[in-house]
Write a protein that holds these residues in place. Sequence first.
Motif, short mmCIF file in Angstrom:
data_model
loop_
_atom_site.label_atom_id
_atom_site.label_comp_id
_atom_site.label_asym_id
_atom_site.label_seq_id
_atom_site.Cartn_x
_atom_site.Cartn_y
_atom_site.Cartn_z
N GLY A 67 0.84 -1.18 0.00
CA GLY A 67 0.00 0.00 0.00
C GLY A 67 0.88 1.23 0.00
N ASN A 68 0.27 2.37 -0.13
CA ASN A 68 1.00 3.63 -0.21
C ASN A 68 0.57 4.54 0.93
OD1 ASN A 68 2.21 2.92 -2.77
ND2 ASN A 68 0.17 3.17 -3.64
N ILE A 69 1.23 5.67 1.04
CA ILE A 69 0.78 6.72 1.94
C ILE A 69 0.26 7.83 1.05
CG2 ILE A 69 1.45 8.47 3.61
CD1 ILE A 69 3.52 6.50 4.68
N SER A 98 17.38 1.97 14.15
CA SER A 98 15.98 2.26 13.84
C SER A 98 15.88 3.18 12.63
CB SER A 98 15.25 2.87 15.04
OG SER A 98 15.14 1.91 16.07
N ASN A 99 15.42 2.58 11.53
CA ASN A 99 15.40 3.27 10.25
C ASN A 99 14.04 3.15 9.57
OD1 ASN A 99 18.35 4.02 9.88
ND2 ASN A 99 18.47 1.88 10.47
N VAL A 100 13.82 3.99 8.58
CA VAL A 100 12.64 3.89 7.72
C VAL A 100 13.05 3.13 6.47
CG1 VAL A 100 10.97 5.17 6.32
CG2 VAL A 100 11.62 6.03 8.58
N ASN A 101 12.25 2.14 6.11
CA ASN A 101 12.49 1.38 4.89
C ASN A 101 11.20 1.31 4.09
OD1 ASN A 101 15.34 0.42 5.09
ND2 ASN A 101 14.55 -0.23 7.06
N ILE A 102 11.31 1.62 2.81
CA ILE A 102 10.14 1.67 1.93
C ILE A 102 10.38 0.67 0.79
CG2 ILE A 102 8.78 3.11 0.39
CD1 ILE A 102 9.63 5.50 2.22
N SER A 104 10.34 -0.94 -2.67
CA SER A 104 10.34 -0.35 -4.00
C SER A 104 8.95 -0.45 -4.62
CB SER A 104 11.37 -1.07 -4.88
OG SER A 104 11.42 -0.45 -6.13
N GLY A 105 8.51 0.63 -5.22
CA GLY A 105 7.20 0.67 -5.85
C GLY A 105 6.13 1.32 -4.99
N GLN A 106 6.39 1.48 -3.70
CA GLN A 106 5.43 2.15 -2.82
C GLN A 106 5.62 3.66 -2.99
OE1 GLN A 106 3.26 -0.01 -1.50
NE2 GLN A 106 4.60 -1.47 -2.47
N THR A 107 4.57 4.42 -2.74
CA THR A 107 4.65 5.86 -2.94
C THR A 107 4.15 6.62 -1.71
OG1 THR A 107 2.43 5.98 -3.91
CG2 THR A 107 4.29 5.64 -5.44
N ILE A 108 4.59 7.87 -1.63
CA ILE A 108 4.06 8.81 -0.65
C ILE A 108 3.62 10.02 -1.46
CG2 ILE A 108 4.58 10.32 1.30
CD1 ILE A 108 6.68 8.28 2.20
N THR A 109 2.32 10.32 -1.43
CA THR A 109 1.81 11.48 -2.15
C THR A 109 1.11 12.42 -1.17
OG1 THR A 109 -0.22 10.31 -2.75
CG2 THR A 109 1.56 10.28 -4.35
N MET A 110 1.25 13.70 -1.47
CA MET A 110 0.70 14.75 -0.60
C MET A 110 0.00 15.78 -1.45
SD MET A 110 4.18 15.26 1.68
CE MET A 110 5.20 15.57 0.24
N GLY A 111 -0.77 16.66 -0.80
CA GLY A 111 -1.44 17.74 -1.50
C GLY A 111 -0.44 18.73 -2.08
N THR A 112 -0.91 19.58 -2.96
CA THR A 112 -0.07 20.59 -3.62
C THR A 112 0.62 21.49 -2.60
OG1 THR A 112 -1.58 20.59 -5.49
CG2 THR A 112 -0.08 22.47 -5.30
N GLY A 129 13.26 3.23 -1.25
CA GLY A 129 12.54 2.75 -2.42
C GLY A 129 12.55 3.71 -3.59
N GLY A 130 13.56 4.56 -3.66
CA GLY A 130 13.68 5.51 -4.77
C GLY A 130 12.85 6.78 -4.61
N LEU A 131 12.20 6.98 -3.46
CA LEU A 131 11.36 8.17 -3.28
C LEU A 131 12.16 9.45 -3.11
CD1 LEU A 131 8.44 6.90 -1.02
CD2 LEU A 131 8.48 7.23 -3.48
N VAL A 132 13.26 9.38 -2.41
CA VAL A 132 14.16 10.53 -2.26
C VAL A 132 15.51 10.04 -2.79
CG1 VAL A 132 15.17 12.22 -0.69
CG2 VAL A 132 12.90 11.30 -0.21
N THR A 133 15.87 10.51 -3.96
CA THR A 133 17.02 9.95 -4.66
C THR A 133 18.32 10.70 -4.38
OG1 THR A 133 16.51 11.25 -6.62
CG2 THR A 133 15.60 9.02 -6.52
#
Length: 183
Positions: A67-69, A98-102, A104-112, A129-133
């Motif tokens: 799933g995504n956020i 203690s780390n964040v791991n996402i 690959s293929g999951q996304t985080i989307t936010m409002g404008t 997962g490639g979200l912040v490269t």
Amino acid sequence: MIYAFNGGNVNLSSTANALTNISAAGVGNLTIVDAYTGTADGLVLSGVNVTGKVDIQNTGSIKLASGNIRTTSTASSAASPAVRLAAGYNYAVGNTSSNVNITSGQTITMGTGALGMIYSGGVSDTDLGGLVTSGSGRFRYSSNVSSAGYNTTAAALTTCLYTLYRESPTLTVTANSSTIVYG
């Protein structure tokens, strides 16, 4: 066990929480403070779809596994961003566990115009997962949820998704010894 939240605002801010896996749909604001450290994955997120802010802080790791956020929040303040995922939220700067791991293929989307902040421990132990490269300029170091270890004016966070590490990478430069003969 997956704790599924549906509708309303969710505010579970007790440090006694030990949630292992959560999902949320149709929720306004989602605020979770957790103390689950039972597995290497820590708190597993199995999809979060909200209209308000997402603020998830865990003593252990956080993994976005399936799933995504997604939020429509346009919050853009570093003090209260649209999305905050904070693994090891109560650890001191320099602590790389203690780390964040996402996945690959999951996304985080936010409002404008929204700001998202991912707090993690060690640079080499975090998989976004490639979200912040690499090379994006959207990384900050020596920081945790209570202290910014960077110049907040010169390197201010703008609208986008950023990763803030407790680790402080070092760069060592050694000059070559050279001899030049003139004459």
